[in-house]
Design a protein around this motif. Sequence first.
Motif, PDB file in Angstrom:
ATOM      1  N   LEU A  19       0.817  -1.209   0.000  1.00  0.00           N
ATOM      2  CA  LEU A  19       0.000   0.000   0.000  1.00  0.00           C
ATOM      3  C   LEU A  19       0.850   1.257   0.000  1.00  0.00           C
ATOM      4  O   LEU A  19       0.395   2.308  -0.441  1.00  0.00           O
ATOM      5  CB  LEU A  19      -0.940  -0.005   1.220  1.00  0.00           C
ATOM      6  CG  LEU A  19      -1.952  -1.129   1.226  1.00  0.00           C
ATOM      7  CD1 LEU A  19      -2.808  -1.048   2.474  1.00  0.00           C
ATOM      8  CD2 LEU A  19      -2.817  -1.080  -0.005  1.00  0.00           C
ATOM      9  N   THR A  23      -1.265   1.240  -4.509  1.00  0.00           N
ATOM     10  CA  THR A  23      -2.386   0.597  -3.850  1.00  0.00           C
ATOM     11  C   THR A  23      -3.285  -0.120  -4.822  1.00  0.00           C
ATOM     12  O   THR A  23      -3.053  -1.282  -5.114  1.00  0.00           O
ATOM     13  CB  THR A  23      -3.181   1.623  -3.020  1.00  0.00           C
ATOM     14  OG1 THR A  23      -3.335   2.802  -3.779  1.00  0.00           O
ATOM     15  CG2 THR A  23      -2.473   1.923  -1.745  1.00  0.00           C
ATOM     16  N   LEU A  74      -9.535   1.410   2.470  1.00  0.00           N
ATOM     17  CA  LEU A  74      -9.190   2.375   1.436  1.00  0.00           C
ATOM     18  C   LEU A  74     -10.451   2.891   0.768  1.00  0.00           C
ATOM     19  O   LEU A  74     -11.508   2.263   0.841  1.00  0.00           O
ATOM     20  CB  LEU A  74      -8.306   1.716   0.361  1.00  0.00           C
ATOM     21  CG  LEU A  74      -7.058   0.972   0.805  1.00  0.00           C
ATOM     22  CD1 LEU A  74      -6.499   0.159  -0.353  1.00  0.00           C
ATOM     23  CD2 LEU A  74      -6.013   1.960   1.301  1.00  0.00           C
ATOM     24  N   ASN A 241      -2.950   9.557  -2.535  1.00  0.00           N
ATOM     25  CA  ASN A 241      -3.819   9.154  -3.637  1.00  0.00           C
ATOM     26  C   ASN A 241      -2.959   8.571  -4.746  1.00  0.00           C
ATOM     27  O   ASN A 241      -1.931   9.158  -5.112  1.00  0.00           O
ATOM     28  CB  ASN A 241      -4.602  10.339  -4.207  1.00  0.00           C
ATOM     29  CG  ASN A 241      -5.780  10.737  -3.339  1.00  0.00           C
ATOM     30  OD1 ASN A 241      -6.076  10.089  -2.340  1.00  0.00           O
ATOM     31  ND2 ASN A 241      -6.454  11.811  -3.716  1.00  0.00           N
ATOM     32  N   THR A 296      -7.216   5.782  -5.967  1.00  0.00           N
ATOM     33  CA  THR A 296      -7.307   5.058  -4.704  1.00  0.00           C
ATOM     34  C   THR A 296      -6.686   5.914  -3.618  1.00  0.00           C
ATOM     35  O   THR A 296      -5.581   6.438  -3.791  1.00  0.00           O
ATOM     36  CB  THR A 296      -6.562   3.717  -4.778  1.00  0.00           C
ATOM     37  OG1 THR A 296      -7.050   2.982  -5.892  1.00  0.00           O
ATOM     38  CG2 THR A 296      -6.772   2.911  -3.510  1.00  0.00           C
ATOM     39  N   GLY A 298      -6.107   6.799   0.786  1.00  0.00           N
ATOM     40  CA  GLY A 298      -6.065   6.324   2.165  1.00  0.00           C
ATOM     41  C   GLY A 298      -4.727   6.666   2.774  1.00  0.00           C
ATOM     42  O   GLY A 298      -4.011   7.538   2.291  1.00  0.00           O
ATOM     43  N   PRO A 302      -0.644   2.439   6.196  1.00  0.00           N
ATOM     44  CA  PRO A 302      -1.742   2.196   7.142  1.00  0.00           C
ATOM     45  C   PRO A 302      -1.317   1.514   8.427  1.00  0.00           C
ATOM     46  O   PRO A 302      -1.912   1.739   9.486  1.00  0.00           O
ATOM     47  CB  PRO A 302      -2.717   1.330   6.342  1.00  0.00           C
ATOM     48  CG  PRO A 302      -1.958   0.816   5.189  1.00  0.00           C
ATOM     49  CD  PRO A 302      -0.881   1.784   4.899  1.00  0.00           C
TER      50      PRO A 302
END
Length: 322
Positions: A19, A23, A74, A241, A296, A298, A302
């Motif tokens: 990620l 991603t 996400l 992004n 995508t 997030g 993470p």
Amino acid sequence: MRRARTSGGRRRRLLTGALATVTAVVTAGAVASAAPAVADEVESTLAGNWAPFDRCPVDDPSMLAADGAELAALCLASSSASGTMTIGEKTVPTSVTDLQLGLLGDGVSYTSVAPEGAGILAEPVTVPGGLLNLMCPSDIPVLTSLCEKAADSKLNRVVATVEPAGVPTDFNLTAGLGVGQPILTLPVKIRLDNPLLGNHCYIGSEEEPILLRPRNASQPSLTLTRYAPDGTTQAGGPMSNIELSGADQIDDSFTVPKANGCGLFGILDWAVNAQLGLPSPEGANSLVLHDAVTTTGGFYNPASFAPDQGRLLSEYWHAANQ
């Protein structure tokens, strides 16, 4: 804000590495529409780099429960300005489409989370030539009568609307980044609106959907943007992004089932089936979505926000809602 625990093993390393670099991507989705005016429906109220994700299901319990270490949440948005869909010998143009989903993944496999209402929004498409194009001419007496009535422009107009017929499945990260492999499976049904056909005339259903499996026709371009939780672009920001653009998405592998609900009590189902050649087998149908753009978003890493990653994603999303 609690930070990630130092242990976590191979799964956490997979999640962080995948990620943090690239991603996910997904198809621009369907063809016509599940809404009457996509320009109004998809106008974003989110600030800055959050703007593409105004329908992301951040408050879904499964998204909120994502810890960031074993499973990350996400947001995904994909759109296409135009394209075509062909069923047998009939071709209909597509208009602006917007598909949004939540994704839950470990860096290898992903599960789709649909937003409330339709995951797909788009402008309705008027079928060129209307009913006269779809069903005429015909040497069948009943259809001849319909064709004569359809000469009246008010009765001739047909609007094609593609609606979701289930939650997308089989999302493939590697396929989205490359060329020629199905990115996901998107179940849809097509509604045909016309005074003679009624407003419950469908091709496909939840029980027997059209299963679209779009793939990139060429290598998409990739852009990475880092930003702050409020959506402001920021070098090294905790959010990111991934945008992929510049490639058409195509599918010529789907089958199209019979029509249902056309005319009073479905009395015209057979006519639609006969004129469109339904059911239509694999190889006789095709979908082309021009210049698909997929974003995508997030957390860039993470696992650094475990065990609260899903909750924080929702918190930042709501704070960006102007």
